[in-house]
Design a protein around this motif. Structure first.
Motif, PDB file in Angstrom:
ATOM      1  N   VAL A  63      35.606 -10.630 -36.359  1.00 15.01           N
ATOM      2  CA  VAL A  63      36.177 -11.908 -35.930  1.00 15.01           C
ATOM      3  C   VAL A  63      37.690 -11.995 -36.132  1.00 15.01           C
ATOM      4  N   THR A  64      38.246 -11.339 -37.111  1.00 14.50           N
ATOM      5  CA  THR A  64      39.697 -11.365 -37.309  1.00 14.50           C
ATOM      6  C   THR A  64      40.411 -10.718 -36.133  1.00 14.50           C
ATOM      7  N   ASP A  65      39.940  -9.570 -35.692  1.00 18.48           N
ATOM      8  CA  ASP A  65      40.523  -8.901 -34.528  1.00 18.48           C
ATOM      9  C   ASP A  65      40.326  -9.730 -33.268  1.00 18.48           C
ATOM     10  N   VAL A  66      39.147 -10.319 -33.120  1.00 17.67           N
ATOM     11  CA  VAL A  66      38.845 -11.156 -31.960  1.00 17.67           C
ATOM     12  C   VAL A  66      39.789 -12.357 -31.912  1.00 17.67           C
ATOM     13  N   MET A  67      40.022 -12.994 -33.054  1.00 18.41           N
ATOM     14  CA  MET A  67      40.929 -14.142 -33.098  1.00 18.41           C
ATOM     15  C   MET A  67      42.343 -13.718 -32.680  1.00 18.41           C
ATOM     16  N   ASP A  68      42.795 -12.563 -33.140  1.00 16.43           N
ATOM     17  CA  ASP A  68      44.115 -12.067 -32.751  1.00 16.43           C
ATOM     18  C   ASP A  68      44.208 -11.915 -31.234  1.00 16.43           C
ATOM     19  N   GLN A  69      43.132 -11.437 -30.618  1.00 20.82           N
ATOM     20  CA  GLN A  69      43.109 -11.240 -29.163  1.00 20.82           C
ATOM     21  C   GLN A  69      43.034 -12.574 -28.420  1.00 20.82           C
ATOM     22  N   CYS A  70      42.142 -13.443 -28.821  1.00 17.72           N
ATOM     23  CA  CYS A  70      41.862 -14.678 -28.086  1.00 17.72           C
ATOM     24  C   CYS A  70      42.922 -15.763 -28.281  1.00 17.72           C
ATOM     25  N   CYS A  71      43.623 -15.748 -29.391  1.00 20.59           N
ATOM     26  CA  CYS A  71      44.573 -16.818 -29.683  1.00 20.59           C
ATOM     27  C   CYS A  71      45.871 -16.695 -28.906  1.00 20.59           C
ATOM     28  N   GLY A  72      46.071 -15.588 -28.223  1.00 14.35           N
ATOM     29  CA  GLY A  72      47.274 -15.430 -27.408  1.00 14.35           C
ATOM     30  C   GLY A  72      48.529 -15.487 -28.251  1.00 14.35           C
ATOM     31  N   ASP A  73      49.430 -16.417 -27.911  1.00 19.21           N
ATOM     32  CA  ASP A  73      50.700 -16.543 -28.630  1.00 19.21           C
ATOM     33  C   ASP A  73      50.580 -17.348 -29.916  1.00 19.21           C
ATOM     34  N   ALA A  74      49.433 -17.972 -30.144  1.00 20.39           N
ATOM     35  CA  ALA A  74      49.240 -18.784 -31.353  1.00 20.39           C
ATOM     36  C   ALA A  74      48.988 -17.890 -32.566  1.00 20.39           C
ATOM     37  N   SER A  75      49.545 -18.276 -33.699  1.00 19.76           N
ATOM     38  CA  SER A  75      49.324 -17.549 -34.947  1.00 19.76           C
ATOM     39  C   SER A  75      47.924 -17.806 -35.467  1.00 19.76           C
TER      40      SER A  75
END
Length: 149
Positions: free
Chosen positions: A37-49
């Motif tokens: 999920v950490t990697d997925v969040m990095d991918q899905c969040c786009g420009d958001a931190s």
């Protein structure tokens, strides 16, 4: 003959119910940290931190440049984790804060109106509550009465 005994104390790192409270009032989605999920969040969040919180049990990001529905669908489809992904706003909501991407490695803490993390701080302006205004009025009224006495 002497014997030595020792004991090891265990530290509890279990995630509490606080993981279900996203530490921001701006439109955001979060997930309990497990699997990829950490990697997925990095991918899905786009420009958001992304920001970890609740003793690194949860991770969230603001819905910047996309609505909640798109963000939530991305996280659930890429992680395969439908039960532990949640958001704090309507499906068509987007975040009001803007910023550049930086990943937080520490625990995020928050109070009403302000989201702070070790990586990047996002501040949202919130109106003063009625009780807050009442306290201010009481303080000034007390000071005024003290001057008159």
């Amino acid at each position: 003959m002497s014997t030595t005994t020792s004991s090891v104390s265990a530290t509890s790192t279990a995630c509490g119910s606080g993981v279900w409270q996203i530490p921001t009032t701006d439109a955001a989605c979060a997930a309990k940290i497990r699997g990829n999920v950490t990697d997925v969040m990095d991918q899905c969040c786009g420009d958001a931190s992304t920001h970890k919180y609740e003793n690194d049990c949860g991770i969230y990001c603001l819905a910047q440049g996309q609505d909640i529905k798109k963000l939530q669908n991305c996280i659930t489809s890429k992680s395969g984790n439908f039960n532990d992904v949640f958001c704090n706003a309507a499906q068509n909501a987007t975040a009001t804060a803007t910023g550049t991407k930086s990943t937080s490695t520490g625990t995020s803490t928050s109070s009403t109106g302000t989201s702070t993390s070790t990586g990047n701080a996002a501040v949202t302006n919130q109106p003063i509550s009625k009780s807050g205004l009442g306290m201010i009025a009481l303080l000034f009224g007390s000071a005024f009465m003290a001057v008159l006495s």
